[in-house]
Design a protein around this motif. Structure first.
Motif, PDB file in Angstrom:
ATOM      1  N   PHE A   9       0.837  -1.286  -0.018  1.00 17.81           N
ATOM      2  CA  PHE A   9       0.088   0.193  -0.078  1.00 17.81           C
ATOM      3  C   PHE A   9       1.027   1.332  -0.161  1.00 17.81           C
ATOM      4  CE2 PHE A   9      -2.427  -3.184   2.497  1.00 17.81           C
ATOM      5  CZ  PHE A   9      -3.640  -3.367   1.881  1.00 17.81           C
ATOM      6  N   SER A  10       0.281   2.198  -0.582  1.00 18.29           N
ATOM      7  CA  SER A  10       0.895   3.550  -0.376  1.00 18.29           C
ATOM      8  C   SER A  10      -0.440   4.261  -0.004  1.00 18.29           C
ATOM      9  CB  SER A  10       1.345   4.312  -1.820  1.00 18.29           C
ATOM     10  OG  SER A  10       2.489   3.647  -2.175  1.00 18.29           O
ATOM     11  N   VAL A  11      -0.213   5.121   1.202  1.00 16.16           N
ATOM     12  CA  VAL A  11      -1.459   6.002   1.595  1.00 16.16           C
ATOM     13  C   VAL A  11      -1.161   7.504   1.546  1.00 16.16           C
ATOM     14  CG1 VAL A  11      -2.641   6.325   3.850  1.00 16.16           C
ATOM     15  CG2 VAL A  11      -1.985   4.196   3.208  1.00 16.16           C
ATOM     16  N   GLN A  23       1.827  11.299   3.785  1.00 17.93           N
ATOM     17  CA  GLN A  23       2.140  10.040   2.779  1.00 17.93           C
ATOM     18  C   GLN A  23       2.983   9.107   3.573  1.00 17.93           C
ATOM     19  OE1 GLN A  23       4.533  12.754   0.177  1.00 17.93           O
ATOM     20  NE2 GLN A  23       6.185  11.464   0.553  1.00 17.93           N
ATOM     21  N   ASP A  25       4.776   5.217   2.218  1.00 21.82           N
ATOM     22  CA  ASP A  25       4.998   4.082   1.017  1.00 21.82           C
ATOM     23  C   ASP A  25       5.389   3.011   2.101  1.00 21.82           C
ATOM     24  OD1 ASP A  25       4.116   6.035  -1.017  1.00 21.82           O
ATOM     25  OD2 ASP A  25       6.228   6.803  -0.976  1.00 21.82           O
ATOM     26  N   CYS A 151     -10.402   6.062  -3.255  1.00 19.57           N
ATOM     27  CA  CYS A 151     -10.272   7.538  -2.485  1.00 19.57           C
ATOM     28  C   CYS A 151     -11.646   7.534  -1.633  1.00 19.57           C
ATOM     29  CB  CYS A 151     -10.325   8.468  -3.441  1.00 19.57           C
ATOM     30  SG  CYS A 151     -10.594  10.068  -2.879  1.00 19.57           S
ATOM     31  N   ILE A 162      -5.675   5.570  -1.088  1.00 20.96           N
ATOM     32  CA  ILE A 162      -4.811   4.097  -1.140  1.00 20.96           C
ATOM     33  C   ILE A 162      -4.323   3.755  -2.605  1.00 20.96           C
ATOM     34  CG2 ILE A 162      -4.803   1.719  -0.629  1.00 20.96           C
ATOM     35  CD1 ILE A 162      -6.365   2.407   1.820  1.00 20.96           C
ATOM     36  N   ALA A 164      -2.923   0.315  -4.423  1.00 21.96           N
ATOM     37  CA  ALA A 164      -2.996  -1.080  -3.776  1.00 21.96           C
ATOM     38  C   ALA A 164      -3.087  -1.981  -4.995  1.00 21.96           C
ATOM     39  CB  ALA A 164      -4.026  -1.317  -3.018  1.00 21.96           C
ATOM     40  N   ILE A 171     -10.357  -2.903   0.546  1.00 18.20           N
ATOM     41  CA  ILE A 171      -9.759  -1.580   0.613  1.00 18.20           C
ATOM     42  C   ILE A 171     -10.725  -0.717   1.373  1.00 18.20           C
ATOM     43  CG2 ILE A 171      -8.758   0.458  -0.464  1.00 18.20           C
ATOM     44  CD1 ILE A 171      -7.113  -1.967  -0.155  1.00 18.20           C
ATOM     45  N   LEU A 175      -9.864   1.945   4.253  1.00 19.63           N
ATOM     46  CA  LEU A 175      -9.949   3.342   4.351  1.00 19.63           C
ATOM     47  C   LEU A 175     -10.739   3.908   5.424  1.00 19.63           C
ATOM     48  CD1 LEU A 175     -10.868   3.940   0.419  1.00 19.63           C
ATOM     49  CD2 LEU A 175      -8.866   4.722   1.787  1.00 19.63           C
ATOM     50  N   ILE A 178      -8.511   3.917   8.387  1.00 15.85           N
ATOM     51  CA  ILE A 178      -7.478   5.024   8.647  1.00 15.85           C
ATOM     52  C   ILE A 178      -8.199   6.145   8.890  1.00 15.85           C
ATOM     53  CG2 ILE A 178      -5.993   6.195   7.192  1.00 15.85           C
ATOM     54  CD1 ILE A 178      -5.369   3.798   5.310  1.00 15.85           C
ATOM     55  N   LEU A 211      -2.033  -1.301   8.363  1.00 14.45           N
ATOM     56  CA  LEU A 211      -1.438  -1.750   6.929  1.00 14.45           C
ATOM     57  C   LEU A 211      -0.631  -3.132   7.107  1.00 14.45           C
ATOM     58  CD1 LEU A 211       0.008   1.372   5.540  1.00 14.45           C
ATOM     59  CD2 LEU A 211      -1.863   0.350   5.085  1.00 14.45           C
TER      60      LEU A 211
END
Length: 224
Positions: A9-11, A23, A25, A151, A162, A164, A171, A175, A178, A211
């Motif tokens: 994941f990148s958030v 951010q 990663d 989103c 996110i 992914a 997801i 979300l 988070i 995560l």
């Protein structure tokens, strides 16, 4: 040798003005290859956008456009290694061989991430206005062959994004998890100012934990 990892994941968290305020990663790109070369180097390198990239001679998973990511285990930042060596000049010197070079897709700089966050914010607003449905939520997902962008926008305009693996399930639940972490550990932090970058250790710790749970499970839902 190829470096292979799950696309995790990148958030990104974007404020209502389109500014990137957080951010994270947590992935290693799939297409990374490290090989040991003898002199002369049988790849042609050039500098492009302040990165050293392959211009000619792709082989063994190393492709034109891939960037030099490390030399002998030392990370490369732009045109220089982290210990200050100019990459192209270093690789011209036969005394530095044999040399282990790791190649992969260029990584985004912080400025590029800020620009992309602002761009997505604008696309989100355009999508909301173009929708034939009133009060459209905007862009909730973008799908490609290699990743999905998800989103979630809160009522106050904060966007949680996110990136992914397209095969990753759950997801939507992640979300919202988070968002709960943001509410509990950023908004309730007396030292945090709304719309400003999030710098909170408890927020970082709980986000990483969420995560990790999602990565190990492959899905993320109630009870995870």
């Amino acid at each position: 040798m190829p470096v292979v990892n799950m696309a995790i994941f990148s958030v990104y968290i974007v404020n209502k003005a389109g500014g990137l305020i957080y951010q994270y990663d947590s992935y290693v790109p799939r297409s990374e290859n490290e090989k040991t070369f003898s002199f002369p180097l049988d790849l042609v390198l050039k500098t492009h956008d302040e990165r050293v990239v392959v211009a000619f001679g792709q082989r063994d998973g190393i492709r034109v456009g891939h960037a030099v990511l490390s030399i002998n285990g030392v990370d490369v930042n732009g045109r220089y290694t982290s210990d200050g060596k100019e990459v192209i000049e270093y690789l011209k010197d036969p005394t530095n061989y044999p040399v282990a070079i790791r190649f992969g897709r260029p990584r985004l700089s912080s400025n590029e991430k800020l620009m992309l966050a602002s761009m997505f914010h604008s696309l989100f607003a355009i999508g909301s206005q173009l929708s034939p449905e009133e009060r459209s939520s905007g862009i909730e997902m973008l799908e490609t062959d290699t990743f999905k962008l998800h989103c979630f926008q809160t009522l106050t305009g904060i966007k949680f994004i996110i990136l992914a693996d397209p095969r990753q399930a759950g997801i939507d639940s992640l979300l919202r998890k988070i968002y709960e972490i943001y509410s509990d550990f950023a908004l309730k932090n007396p030292f945090y100012s709304l719309e400003m970058p999030i710098r909170c250790e408890l927020f970082d710790q709980n986000l990483k934990l969420a995560l990790e749970v999602a990565e190990k499970a492959g899905t993320f839902g109630p009870g995870s």
